[in-house]
Design an enzyme around this catalytic site. Sequence first.
Site, PDB file in Angstrom:
ATOM      1  N   TRP A  23       0.810  -1.231   0.000  1.00  0.00           N
ATOM      2  CA  TRP A  23       0.000   0.000   0.000  1.00  0.00           C
ATOM      3  C   TRP A  23       0.840   1.276   0.000  1.00  0.00           C
ATOM      4  CZ3 TRP A  23      -4.430  -1.210   4.080  1.00  0.00           C
ATOM      5  CH2 TRP A  23      -5.257  -2.205   3.525  1.00  0.00           C
ATOM      6  N   HIS A 108      12.881  -2.684  -1.513  1.00  0.00           N
ATOM      7  CA  HIS A 108      12.025  -2.133  -2.570  1.00  0.00           C
ATOM      8  C   HIS A 108      12.783  -1.018  -3.303  1.00  0.00           C
ATOM      9  CE1 HIS A 108       8.741  -0.040  -4.551  1.00  0.00           C
ATOM     10  NE2 HIS A 108       8.047  -1.162  -4.438  1.00  0.00           N
ATOM     11  N   GLU A 178      11.090  -6.920  -9.776  1.00  0.00           N
ATOM     12  CA  GLU A 178      10.437  -5.644 -10.047  1.00  0.00           C
ATOM     13  C   GLU A 178      11.371  -4.727 -10.826  1.00  0.00           C
ATOM     14  OE1 GLU A 178       7.069  -4.854  -7.121  1.00  0.00           O
ATOM     15  OE2 GLU A 178       8.863  -3.946  -6.298  1.00  0.00           O
ATOM     16  N   GLY A 184       5.000   1.799 -11.064  1.00  0.00           N
ATOM     17  CA  GLY A 184       4.233   3.027 -11.260  1.00  0.00           C
ATOM     18  C   GLY A 184       4.020   3.375 -12.735  1.00  0.00           C
ATOM     19  N   GLY A 246       1.299  -2.490  -6.194  1.00  0.00           N
ATOM     20  CA  GLY A 246       1.250  -1.202  -5.502  1.00  0.00           C
ATOM     21  C   GLY A 246      -0.122  -0.570  -5.657  1.00  0.00           C
TER      22      GLY A 246
HETATM   23  P1  PGA Z   1       2.846  -0.465  -8.881  1.00  0.00           P
HETATM   24  O1  PGA Z   1       3.949  -0.615  -7.753  1.00  0.00           O
HETATM   25  O2  PGA Z   1       1.995  -1.708  -8.834  1.00  0.00           O
HETATM   26  O3  PGA Z   1       2.083   0.751  -8.478  1.00  0.00           O
HETATM   27  O4  PGA Z   1       3.544  -0.327 -10.184  1.00  0.00           O
HETATM   28  C1  PGA Z   1       4.643  -1.797  -7.625  1.00  0.00           C
HETATM   29  C2  PGA Z   1       5.495  -1.808  -6.404  1.00  0.00           C
HETATM   30  O5  PGA Z   1       5.225  -1.169  -5.401  1.00  0.00           O
HETATM   31  O6  PGA Z   1       6.484  -2.460  -6.379  1.00  0.00           O
END
Ligand code: PGA
Length: 264
Positions: A23, A108, A178, A184, A246
Site C-alpha cells: 500500500w 524495494h 520488479e 508506477g 502497488g
Molecule cells: P505499482 O507498484 O503496482 O504501483 O507499479 C509496484 C510496487 O510497489 O512495487
Amino acid sequence: MSKKLQITRIKGATKKMYIVANWKMYPSTLKAARTIMTAGVKAMKSAVGVSLIVCPPAPYLGLLARRKNQHVYFGAQNIFHEFEGAFTGEVSAHQVAEVRAQYCIVGHAERRAMGETNEIIGKKMFECCTAQVTPILCVGERVKDARGDFLHEIRKQITEALLPVPQGLRSKIMIAYEPVYAIGAAHPPTVSDIHQAILFIKKVLIETYGGSIARTTPVLYGGAVDDTTIRDIVKGIPECAGVLVGRASTDPQKLAAMITVLGN
Ligand code: PGA
C-alpha cells in the site's frame, strides 16, 4: 533476444499463488484501509490456492493484523537493519513479528532510491529471517540493455542480500522481480521479458544455493500489475508464484478482481 537471455524452463516450480499488496503511504485514513481489507477478505473467501499478504503503512499494521482470516497475512513495508537501539523513528523485525505480521518487503526500489545498499538490505534480510519474518526481497534492473548486462545487476542484488543470511534460513525467503522502470508505469514489460527474468532468478538460486531452494522459493512479479494485466502474467509464466502490487492494491474493486483471477 540475445544469447544470454535464452534460458530454458526449469521444472518443479512452486504452484501456490501469492498476492502482496504494497500500500506504500496510502490510504490516508484507517477507515479507508479497513474498506480495502473488507473487499480483499471477501474475495479471498472464494479464491482457491491464494495467499493474500497485506503490507499497510506501519501505524495500521498492528491494528489490521488483529483480524484473522484464512490465507490472509500481513507484512511490513520495511524494517531497520539492527536488532534494537537508539534509532529514532525506526522499527525492528522483532517488533513487526510481535504484532503478528509474518512478512516484510525488503529492498524495494523506492527504498533503494533513498540510499539503501545491497549491504544494508543483507542486514535487513538477516534481521527478518532471525525474527521469523519472511522477507520479500525486491530485485530488478534500473535499465534494461539488449546485451543482457542487467542480469548481472539482478544476480548481485540476490547474492549480496543473501550473504549474511545463515544457510539454514535461506530457504525461508521470497523474491519479487520488479524492474524499476515498470513500477508506477502505465504497462508492465512483455510476458516474455518477465518470464526470462524470473527464469534467470531461478537459475541464480540453483547455481548459488542449490536446486531445492530454487524450487521452493516463490518468485513473484511486481510493477504495473492491475486487474487487467494480472491474468497474462500469472497464467503465462508457470514459474511465477504471484504478484506484488502497488497502486491497484489500494483500490477495493481492483484488489478483489485480482484475487479472483489468481484463485480461479
Ligand atoms: P505499482 O507498484 O503496482 O504501483 O507499479 C509496484 C510496487 O510497489 O512495487
